[in-house]
Design a protein around this motif. Sequence first.
Motif, short mmCIF file in Angstrom:
data_model
loop_
_atom_site.label_atom_id
_atom_site.label_comp_id
_atom_site.label_asym_id
_atom_site.label_seq_id
_atom_site.Cartn_x
_atom_site.Cartn_y
_atom_site.Cartn_z
N ASP A 199 -52.60 2.48 -0.90
CA ASP A 199 -52.94 1.69 -2.09
C ASP A 199 -51.68 1.10 -2.70
OD1 ASP A 199 -55.62 2.33 -1.80
OD2 ASP A 199 -55.57 3.94 -3.30
N HIS A 200 -50.61 1.87 -2.73
CA HIS A 200 -49.34 1.39 -3.29
C HIS A 200 -48.83 0.18 -2.51
CE1 HIS A 200 -45.48 1.48 -5.32
NE2 HIS A 200 -44.92 1.35 -4.12
N GLN A 201 -48.86 0.27 -1.20
CA GLN A 201 -48.40 -0.85 -0.38
C GLN A 201 -49.24 -2.09 -0.64
OE1 GLN A 201 -48.65 0.81 3.54
NE2 GLN A 201 -46.69 1.88 3.38
N ALA A 202 -50.55 -1.93 -0.65
CA ALA A 202 -51.45 -3.06 -0.86
C ALA A 202 -51.22 -3.71 -2.22
CB ALA A 202 -52.91 -2.62 -0.73
N ALA A 203 -50.98 -2.90 -3.23
CA ALA A 203 -50.82 -3.42 -4.59
C ALA A 203 -49.44 -4.03 -4.83
CB ALA A 203 -51.06 -2.30 -5.60
N HIS A 204 -48.42 -3.58 -4.11
CA HIS A 204 -47.05 -3.98 -4.46
C HIS A 204 -46.28 -4.73 -3.38
CE1 HIS A 204 -47.27 -1.77 -8.19
NE2 HIS A 204 -47.82 -0.77 -7.53
N LYS A 205 -46.82 -4.91 -2.19
CA LYS A 205 -46.05 -5.52 -1.10
C LYS A 205 -45.62 -6.96 -1.36
CE LYS A 205 -50.24 -6.55 1.49
NZ LYS A 205 -51.06 -6.15 2.63
N ALA A 206 -46.26 -7.62 -2.31
CA ALA A 206 -45.85 -8.99 -2.65
C ALA A 206 -45.11 -9.05 -3.98
CB ALA A 206 -47.07 -9.90 -2.70
N SER A 207 -44.90 -7.91 -4.61
CA SER A 207 -44.23 -7.87 -5.90
C SER A 207 -42.73 -8.11 -5.74
CB SER A 207 -44.44 -6.51 -6.57
OG SER A 207 -45.80 -6.25 -6.76
N GLY A 208 -42.11 -8.52 -6.83
CA GLY A 208 -40.66 -8.69 -6.84
C GLY A 208 -39.96 -7.36 -7.01
N GLY A 209 -38.67 -7.38 -6.89
CA GLY A 209 -37.88 -6.19 -7.13
C GLY A 209 -37.96 -5.18 -6.01
N TRP A 210 -37.30 -4.03 -6.24
CA TRP A 210 -37.20 -2.98 -5.23
C TRP A 210 -38.57 -2.46 -4.81
CZ3 TRP A 210 -34.60 -1.11 -1.49
CH2 TRP A 210 -34.87 0.16 -1.01
N ALA A 211 -39.46 -2.24 -5.78
CA ALA A 211 -40.78 -1.68 -5.46
C ALA A 211 -41.54 -2.58 -4.49
CB ALA A 211 -41.59 -1.45 -6.72
N GLY A 212 -41.49 -3.89 -4.71
CA GLY A 212 -42.18 -4.82 -3.83
C GLY A 212 -41.60 -4.87 -2.43
N TRP A 213 -40.28 -4.98 -2.37
CA TRP A 213 -39.63 -5.05 -1.06
C TRP A 213 -39.79 -3.74 -0.30
CZ3 TRP A 213 -38.61 -9.39 1.17
CH2 TRP A 213 -38.36 -10.52 0.38
N SER A 214 -39.74 -2.62 -1.01
CA SER A 214 -39.92 -1.32 -0.37
C SER A 214 -41.34 -1.16 0.17
CB SER A 214 -39.59 -0.20 -1.36
OG SER A 214 -39.83 1.06 -0.78
N ALA A 215 -42.33 -1.50 -0.63
CA ALA A 215 -43.72 -1.42 -0.18
C ALA A 215 -43.95 -2.33 1.01
CB ALA A 215 -44.66 -1.78 -1.33
N ASN A 216 -43.39 -3.52 0.97
CA ASN A 216 -43.54 -4.47 2.06
C ASN A 216 -42.89 -3.94 3.33
OD1 ASN A 216 -42.45 -6.95 3.68
ND2 ASN A 216 -44.11 -7.76 2.43
N ALA A 217 -41.67 -3.41 3.21
CA ALA A 217 -40.96 -2.89 4.38
C ALA A 217 -41.68 -1.69 5.00
CB ALA A 217 -39.53 -2.50 3.99
N HIS A 218 -42.20 -0.82 4.16
CA HIS A 218 -42.93 0.34 4.68
C HIS A 218 -44.23 -0.10 5.39
CE1 HIS A 218 -40.24 2.74 2.11
NE2 HIS A 218 -40.45 3.65 3.05
N HIS A 219 -44.88 -1.09 4.83
CA HIS A 219 -46.10 -1.60 5.47
C HIS A 219 -45.77 -2.26 6.81
CE1 HIS A 219 -50.08 -3.14 6.02
NE2 HIS A 219 -49.69 -4.40 5.87
#
Length: 131
Positions: free
Chosen positions: A23-43
């Motif tokens: 759920d975290h990846q789906a919600a944040h993979k397009a977000s800016g900042g560290w959280a977005g890039w981290s979620a995107n990279a993990h996905h």
Amino acid sequence: MFASLFVLLYVAHLLADYPLQTDHQAAHKASGGWAGWSANAHHAATHIVTCGAALLAGAALLDDVDISMPVAVGALVWIGATHAVIDRRWPVQWWMHHTGQSQWAQHGGAAHVDQAAHVAALLVAALALSA
């Protein structure tokens, strides 16, 4: 061999995009900042691992799958990189805006264009692997 590789990669893609995506990846993979890039990279890493496992299983179990390790690594990098870019969402939004699909984008069409882009990237990977 192409058909087998494409099916393996497509099933792995579906697994990584749906049951293996948090759920975290789906919600944040397009977000800016560290959280977005981290979620995107993990996905994206989930896609690489899942597609890699599918290719290994195919090479071990199917008679028609014989792939080169360097080409497989290149294909997996391609899959991870294209998945990460597409999932930042701006490429899909840009495409839909510039191709006259703005209304469809507002009514759920972006998810379909997103999946079509991912499948096109898998097509390229399967072609490279079978060449």
